[in-house]
Enzyme design. Structure first.
Site, PDB file in Angstrom:
ATOM      1  N   GLU A  81       5.272  37.882  58.931  1.00  0.00           N
ATOM      2  CA  GLU A  81       4.348  37.902  60.065  1.00  0.00           C
ATOM      3  C   GLU A  81       4.349  39.267  60.765  1.00  0.00           C
ATOM      4  O   GLU A  81       5.391  39.862  60.976  1.00  0.00           O
ATOM      5  CB  GLU A  81       4.733  36.803  61.066  1.00  0.00           C
ATOM      6  N   CYS A 144       6.656  28.249  66.026  1.00  0.00           N
ATOM      7  CA  CYS A 144       7.112  29.459  65.329  1.00  0.00           C
ATOM      8  C   CYS A 144       6.623  30.714  66.048  1.00  0.00           C
ATOM      9  O   CYS A 144       7.396  31.648  66.293  1.00  0.00           O
ATOM     10  CB  CYS A 144       6.627  29.459  63.874  1.00  0.00           C
ATOM     11  N   HIS A 168       7.473  33.130  57.436  1.00  0.00           N
ATOM     12  CA  HIS A 168       7.119  31.740  57.134  1.00  0.00           C
ATOM     13  C   HIS A 168       7.328  31.469  55.647  1.00  0.00           C
ATOM     14  O   HIS A 168       7.015  32.326  54.812  1.00  0.00           O
ATOM     15  CB  HIS A 168       5.640  31.482  57.463  1.00  0.00           C
TER      16      HIS A 168
HETATM   17  N1  PCA Z   1       7.148  25.672  61.494  1.00  0.00           N
HETATM   18  C1  PCA Z   1       6.376  25.456  62.701  1.00  0.00           C
HETATM   19  C2  PCA Z   1       7.390  25.270  63.784  1.00  0.00           C
HETATM   20  C3  PCA Z   1       8.693  25.024  63.111  1.00  0.00           C
HETATM   21  C4  PCA Z   1       8.466  25.382  61.695  1.00  0.00           C
HETATM   22  O1  PCA Z   1       9.330  25.411  60.832  1.00  0.00           O
HETATM   23  C5  PCA Z   1       5.343  26.566  62.966  1.00  0.00           C
HETATM   24  O2  PCA Z   1       4.859  27.183  62.013  1.00  0.00           O
HETATM   25  O3  PCA Z   1       5.023  26.831  64.126  1.00  0.00           O
END
Ligand code: PCA
Length: 216
Positions: A81, A144, A168
């Protein structure tokens, strides 16, 4: 100098019984090389509480680098990200039942922060290591992104010299089977990807983008 890297994952959310981020991150707890050591923590999937927990870990552990990791179900690649938005807008309730809509995270903060990890170099090295990976412009507006923003805001507010960013991961295959999703990634591949991300983050003072480099 030995760097301390704080690597966080999340507890399961949205009705899932596992979260690939913590499955992968927890396997790297205590990993030590000559120039760094890795400390891991699991964060609650809750607005507010997750940010408070991460900021407390930063204050206690005083890492030189923080990489927070979360699940992005349905994605086919590891997503590094770039941008943390000052915005909570939850498509589903978090694990405490909170579902903020169009809320600013920090009224004393900027609209967004850029990751301070060497994001392009990480993607380049992940691909070189045979791991599907991409640069992502937004971590969304759920927990996140909230944590990603909180890490950078805390670093700036406290003057901590720490690089921070967010990655992610796709579903694990067993989740994809349950969710009827075409996209998943083997746990060993995710773990290997995180090893690359940590190593690159510690050993790359200047990212490709700061050096004017393009990802190809
Ligand atoms: N993914 C979520 C929140 C916790 C996670 O593992 C997200 O992408 O916001």
């Amino acid at each position: 100098m030995t760097h301390t890297v704080l690597l966080t994952g999340f507890e399961p959310f949205g009705g899932e019984s596992i979260n690939p981020s913590w499955e992968a991150v927890s396997r790297l707890d205590g990993w030590t090389e000559t120039d760094f050591r890795v400390v891991t923590r699991c964060l609650p999937c809750e607005f507010g509480a997750a940010a408070v927990a991460l900021q407390r870990h930063m204050d206690e552990i005083r890492p030189e680098c923080v990489i927070a990791v979360g699940q992005a179900g349905g994605t086919t690649e590891v997503r590094v990200e770039r941008v943390a938005l000052n915005l909570d807008d939850a498509p589903i309730p978090d694990n405490a039942g909170l579902q903020p809509v169009d809320q600013i995270i920090a009224s004393d903060g900027p609209m967004a922060y850029l990751s301070t990890l060497p994001v392009k170099t990480i993607v380049h090295e992940l691909r070189a290591g045979g791991i599907p990976a991409t640069l992502s412009l937004s971590a969304g507006s759920f927990v996140c992104n909230h944590v990603f923003f909180a890490a950078l805001h805390h670093a700036r507010s406290t003057g901590q010299k720490v690089r921070a960013g967010f990655i992610h991961t796709p579903y694990l295959p067993e989740q994809a089977v349950r969710m009827r999703s075409a996209a998943s990634m083997d746990l060993n591949l995710i773990v290997r990807g995180l090893r690359i991300a940590v190593t690159v983050s510690v050993r790359t003072p200047v990212d490709l983008c700061e050096a004017g480099g393009q990802l190809n």
